[in-house]
Design an enzyme around this catalytic site. Structure first.
Site: not given
Ligand code: BG6
Length: 479
Positions: A175, A377
């Site tokens: 990111e 993701e």
């Molecule tokens: C992304 C990141 O922004 O979202 C992860 O690459 C992160 O590291 C994921 O865990 C989900 O976000 P969060 O804040 O719910 O953990």
């Protein structure tokens, strides 16, 4: 209409959010190790000096360091074709400044890679996922200092040489476009302008010029890494990784459309344009001028960027926003906020759920770059509840994933060259934005809680068997 043969189904994690063992086997302190726990209502803090009695979730996380074989066995049981994980830079170069890598750190990841290969799982490695050595923050303010580029390349070389022939897919920075936001400057680029006292994570002391300078150095570092990877092993495939945030004009007012275009430029396209095309997009000139940002570039930088475009594009996708030139009720999201969309429902953490937005995103990205894409993701952070009989019936997660997979299938039918999908937090882990365990994403439940209790044991949720069927049918069985 179906997913292509060989489609890479799997899951994703990040070292600091699951490994624990923060000071074992020579590991140094990373930026995540100085971040305290927090919650949706209470921002975590960044403490340059570790405080006695304060809780730092990355120090133990879910103890994957000691349990990776059990975890990868469970991933294999689900039929994963790919596992995306990150290497913690500070296991390999504890301060970032050493000339030689830490052998024990390399051996740990060799164990992880070998375990994946044993089950026929393709490793996908993120080189830098919010894990910059803290020493580089103290010395150079992270990537704000040009010196950090050399440290990063030394680290990349150690990985590329060690894993030649075993690993094919690499991502340079997680990111990276989070660095266009004040909150992301620390996580993505290691920029911390306040070392004398703790910083509230959501309210950093932000100097845009420093942040964009750091981003420039990260672009150069990323391009150099792509080149180096290809030199060391021509079969290596190196990708970029962006937060993708689909966004719509709040109304048909032309001004709202323009606000949306500006949002896309800064958030979704700027970093990807540089990393995929190898040069700065023209629209950033105006942004820099109007925001009095002067980014210093060395004469060779233009050539370095041109010589290091990525081989494929990847992103995270969780939610969408609207944009308006006027006032509007705001909605929370992944690191940023936007205008609320009246047509969407939101998760327990206020992130607006928009499966069609993923199809929109994939079309927009492919139209622009014509590169293979992986969604690395996607997932639903939720409060999971254990029933009296011990089962965890996460139908809401199944539903979220099902809707998004359907839209990916539509995108494939639209002609998008989608090659893989790794759901976020395939095993419960610590949340990056809030620093809590309560926000769970996994198919595998981890018995660990925010009050420090729990024995770290693993249990399958209902979604475990569901995802296994999805993979076995190459996305055909979604019910
Ligand atoms: C992304 C990141 O922004 O979202 C992860 O690459 C992160 O590291 C994921 O865990 C989900 O976000 P969060 O804040 O719910 O953990």
């Amino acid at each position: 209409m179906s997913f292509p043969e060989g489609f890479l189904w799997g899951g994703a994690t990040a070292a600091n959010q699951l490994e624990g063992a923060w000071d074992e086997d020579g590991k140094g302190v990373s930026i995540s190790d100085i971040s305290t726990g927090g919650s949706a209502g209470k921002s975590k803090r960044i403490t340059p000096v570790l405080e006695d009695g304060t809780y730092y979730p990355s120090h133990v996380a879910i103890d994957h360091y000691h349990r990776y074989k059990e975890d990868i066995r469970l991933f294999a049981e689900m039929g994963f074709k790919v596992y995306r994980f990150s290497v913690n830079w500070t296991r390999i170069f504890p301060t970032g400044l050493e000339k030689e890598p830490n052998e024990k750190g390399l051996r740990f990841y060799e164990g992880v890679v070998d375990e994946c290969l044993k089950y026929g799982i393709e490793p996908l490695i993120t080189i830098c996922h919010y894990e910059i050595p803290f020493e580089l923050v103290k010395r150079y303010n992270g990537f704000a200092g040009r010196e950090t580029i050399d440290c990063f390349i030394r680290y990349c070389r150690a990985l590329f040489e060690r894993f030649k022939g075993k690993v094919k897919y690499w991502l340079t920075f997680n990111e990276l476009n989070n660095g266009t936001n004040p909150v992301g400057g620390f996580l993505a680029l290691g920029v911390l302008n306040e070392l004398e006292k703790p910083t509230v994570f959501q309210e950093p002391k932000d100097v845009p010029e420093i942040r964009f300078q750091a981003l420039h150095h990260a672009f150069v570092a990323s391009a150099m890494a792509v080149r180096l990877a290809h030199e060391i092993d021509p079969d290596y495939r190196v990708g970029c990784m962006q937060i993708f945030c689909t966004s719509y004009p709040l109304t048909p007012k032309p001004e709202d459309t323009m606000a949306n275009i500006e949002f896309y430029h800064r958030m979704n396209w700027f970093c990807a344009d540089v990393q995929c095309r190898g040069y700065y997009p023209s629209y950033m000139k105006r942004y820099f001028r109007e925001n009095k940002i002067n980014v210093k570039m060395e004469p060779e930088d233009e050539r370095v960027l041109q010589e290091g475009p990525v081989d494929f594009y990847t992103c995270s996708y969780y939610m969408s926003f609207c944009q308006t030139a006027g006032e509007a009720e705001s909605a929370l999201g992944n690191m940023i906020q936007g205008a609320k969309n009246p047509y969407l429902k939101a998760s327990d953490w206020g992130w607006q759920i928009d499966p069609v937005g993923l199809r929109v995103a994939l079309n927009q990205i492919y139209d622009r770059y014509q590169l293979p894409i992986m969604v690395v993701e996607n997932g639903l952070g939720a409060y999971d509840k254990k029933e009296a009989d011990g089962s965890i019936n996460d139908d809401y997660r199944i539903d979220y994933l099902r809707q998004h997979i359907k839209q990916m299938e539509e995108a494939v039918d639209d002609g998008v060259d989608l090659i893989g999908y790794t759901t976020w937090g395939c095993i419960d882990l610590v949340s990056a934005s809030t620093g809590e365990y309560a926000k769970r994403y996994g198919f595998i439940y981890v018995n660990r809680f925010d009050d420090g209790t729990g024995d770290f044991s693993r249990e399958k949720k209902k979604s475990f068997d569901w995802y296994k069927r999805v993979i076995a049918s190459n996305g055909k069985e979604l019910d």
